[in-house]
Design a protein around this motif. Structure first.
Motif, PDB file in Angstrom:
ATOM      1  N   TRP A  17      13.455   0.457 -12.361  1.00  0.00           N
ATOM      2  CA  TRP A  17      12.663   1.660 -12.588  1.00  0.00           C
ATOM      3  C   TRP A  17      12.036   1.574 -13.973  1.00  0.00           C
ATOM      4  O   TRP A  17      12.722   1.291 -14.954  1.00  0.00           O
ATOM      5  CB  TRP A  17      13.508   2.925 -12.511  1.00  0.00           C
ATOM      6  CG  TRP A  17      13.854   3.371 -11.129  1.00  0.00           C
ATOM      7  CD1 TRP A  17      15.084   3.402 -10.547  1.00  0.00           C
ATOM      8  CD2 TRP A  17      12.948   3.885 -10.130  1.00  0.00           C
ATOM      9  NE1 TRP A  17      14.999   3.872  -9.264  1.00  0.00           N
ATOM     10  CE2 TRP A  17      13.702   4.180  -8.976  1.00  0.00           C
ATOM     11  CE3 TRP A  17      11.565   4.122 -10.099  1.00  0.00           C
ATOM     12  CZ2 TRP A  17      13.139   4.696  -7.811  1.00  0.00           C
ATOM     13  CZ3 TRP A  17      11.003   4.626  -8.942  1.00  0.00           C
ATOM     14  CH2 TRP A  17      11.784   4.904  -7.815  1.00  0.00           C
TER      15      TRP A  17
ATOM     16  N   CYS B 212      12.195   4.039  -3.321  1.00  0.00           N
ATOM     17  CA  CYS B 212      11.528   2.742  -3.460  1.00  0.00           C
ATOM     18  C   CYS B 212      12.124   1.793  -2.445  1.00  0.00           C
ATOM     19  O   CYS B 212      13.351   1.746  -2.270  1.00  0.00           O
ATOM     20  CB  CYS B 212      11.725   2.217  -4.877  1.00  0.00           C
ATOM     21  SG  CYS B 212      11.075   0.554  -5.139  1.00  0.00           S
TER      22      CYS B 212
ATOM     23  N   GLN C  97       6.640   2.997  -2.648  1.00  0.00           N
ATOM     24  CA  GLN C  97       7.264   4.140  -3.311  1.00  0.00           C
ATOM     25  C   GLN C  97       6.821   5.428  -2.641  1.00  0.00           C
ATOM     26  O   GLN C  97       5.655   5.605  -2.289  1.00  0.00           O
ATOM     27  CB  GLN C  97       6.872   4.193  -4.788  1.00  0.00           C
ATOM     28  CG  GLN C  97       7.468   3.084  -5.618  1.00  0.00           C
ATOM     29  CD  GLN C  97       7.188   3.273  -7.090  1.00  0.00           C
ATOM     30  OE1 GLN C  97       6.512   2.459  -7.720  1.00  0.00           O
ATOM     31  NE2 GLN C  97       7.718   4.333  -7.674  1.00  0.00           N
TER      32      GLN C  97
ATOM     33  N   CYS D  77       8.455   1.577  -9.625  1.00  0.00           N
ATOM     34  CA  CYS D  77       9.549   0.749  -9.139  1.00  0.00           C
ATOM     35  C   CYS D  77       9.052  -0.689  -9.087  1.00  0.00           C
ATOM     36  O   CYS D  77       7.869  -0.943  -8.828  1.00  0.00           O
ATOM     37  CB  CYS D  77       9.969   1.226  -7.755  1.00  0.00           C
ATOM     38  SG  CYS D  77      11.238   0.220  -6.964  1.00  0.00           S
TER      39      CYS D  77
END
Lengths: 114, 114
Positions: free
Chosen positions: A34, A23, A6, A91
Motif C-alpha cells: 500500500w 486490492c 483496486q 496498491c
C-alpha cells in the motif's frame, strides 16, 4: 493478466465511518504493497506484505489497518480517519521483496474524508 | 536512508522537441532504478527499469535512460516528444535493504504543447 485491480475507484467517508479498500492481483505475486499519494506529491510507502505476512509498516497510524487474507488479496481497513488522510491510495504487487523485481500498480482509490 | 532527487518540477516543451529529465539518488550500494509515468487520471506505469548490465536502458514509447554509477544518476531521455507524452514522471529507487521498498523522487510534470 498483468493487472492490479483496486476497488472502489472513489470513496467519500466521514470521520466516524469504517470503510475498506480492496486490492486484487492474479499474477502469482507474493509481495503486495500500500502506498499513499497526496496531491502533487510522489507515492509514499505505507505497508509491505510478503507471503501474506506484514513485513514493513512505515509508522502508519493505527487508524489504517492492513489485511492480507490470501496471496491474491490485500485490504486496507479505515477507521476514524482525518481530513488530512484524503489522498490517492495505491496498491502494488511484485513477484517478491528482493532486488530485481518490479512493482505493478493499480489505478488507486481516491479517498476523500469529510 | 536513500533519497531521490528530480531536478525539474515542471517542464514545458513543444512537440518534436527532445526531453531529458534528471534523476539523482543517494545510496552507495546496489540499486534497482525505475522510471514511472502517470498520465492524467491514470495509474503509475513502468517506463523502464535498470537492474544490472548495459547502463543504457530502453523502455516503452521511445524512452531511454542512462545509469551513470559515478554520478549516482539515472536520467530519462526521449529524442522527440509527442503531445501524448504530457504526464508526470517519477524516478524511483529500490535498494532492497528492507524489502522491495520503492523511494520515489518528487516527480516532474511535463507539458507538451501541440
Amino acid at each position: 493478466d498483468t493487472e492490479v485491480t483496486q476497488t472502489p475507484k472513489h470513496l467519500v467517508m466521514g470521520m466516524t465511518n469504517k470503510k475498506s479498500l480492496k486490492c486484487e492481483q492474479h499474477m502469482g505475486h507474493r509481495a503486495m504493497y500500500w502506498y499513499k499519494q497526496k496531491a502533487k506529491k510522489p507515492p509514499e510507502l505505507m505497508f509491505v506484505y510478503s507471503y501474506e505476512k506484514l513485513s514493513i509498516n512505515e509508522s502508519v497510524p493505527s487508524r489504517f489497518s492492513p489485511e492480507c487474507p490470501n496471496s491474491s488479496l490485500l485490504n486496507l481497513h479505515l477507521h476514524a480517519l482525518q481530513p488530512e488522510d484524503s489522498a490517492l491510495y495505491l496498491c502494488a504487487s511484485s513477484q517478491g521483496v528482493s532486488l530485481n523485481t518490479e512493482a505493478f500498480f493499480g489505478q488507486g482509490t481516491r479517498l476523500t474524508v469529510v | 536512508a536513500q533519497s531521490v532527487s528530480q531536478h525539474n518540477h515542471h517542464v514545458i516543451l513543444s512537440e518534436a522537441a527532445s526531453l531529458e529529465l534528471g534523476c539523482n539518488y543517494s545510496y552507495g550500494g546496489t540499486v534497482n532504478l525505475f522510471w514511472y509515468v502517470q498520465y492524467p487520471g491514470q495509474h503509475l506505469q513502468l517506463l523502464l527499469k535498470y537492474f544490472s548490465g548495459d547502463p543504457l536502458v530502453k523502455g516503452i514509447k521511445g524512452f531511454e535512460a542512462e545509469f551513470i554509477k559515478s554520478k549516482f544518476s539515472f536520467n530519462l531521455r526521449k529524442p522527440s516528444v509527442q503531445w501524448s507524452d504530457t504526464a508526470e514522471y517519477f524516478c524511483a529507487v529500490n535498494v532492497g535493504a528492507a524489502g522491495n521498498k520503492l523511494t520515489f523522487g518528487g516527480g516532474t510534470r511535463v507539458l507538451v504543447k501541440p
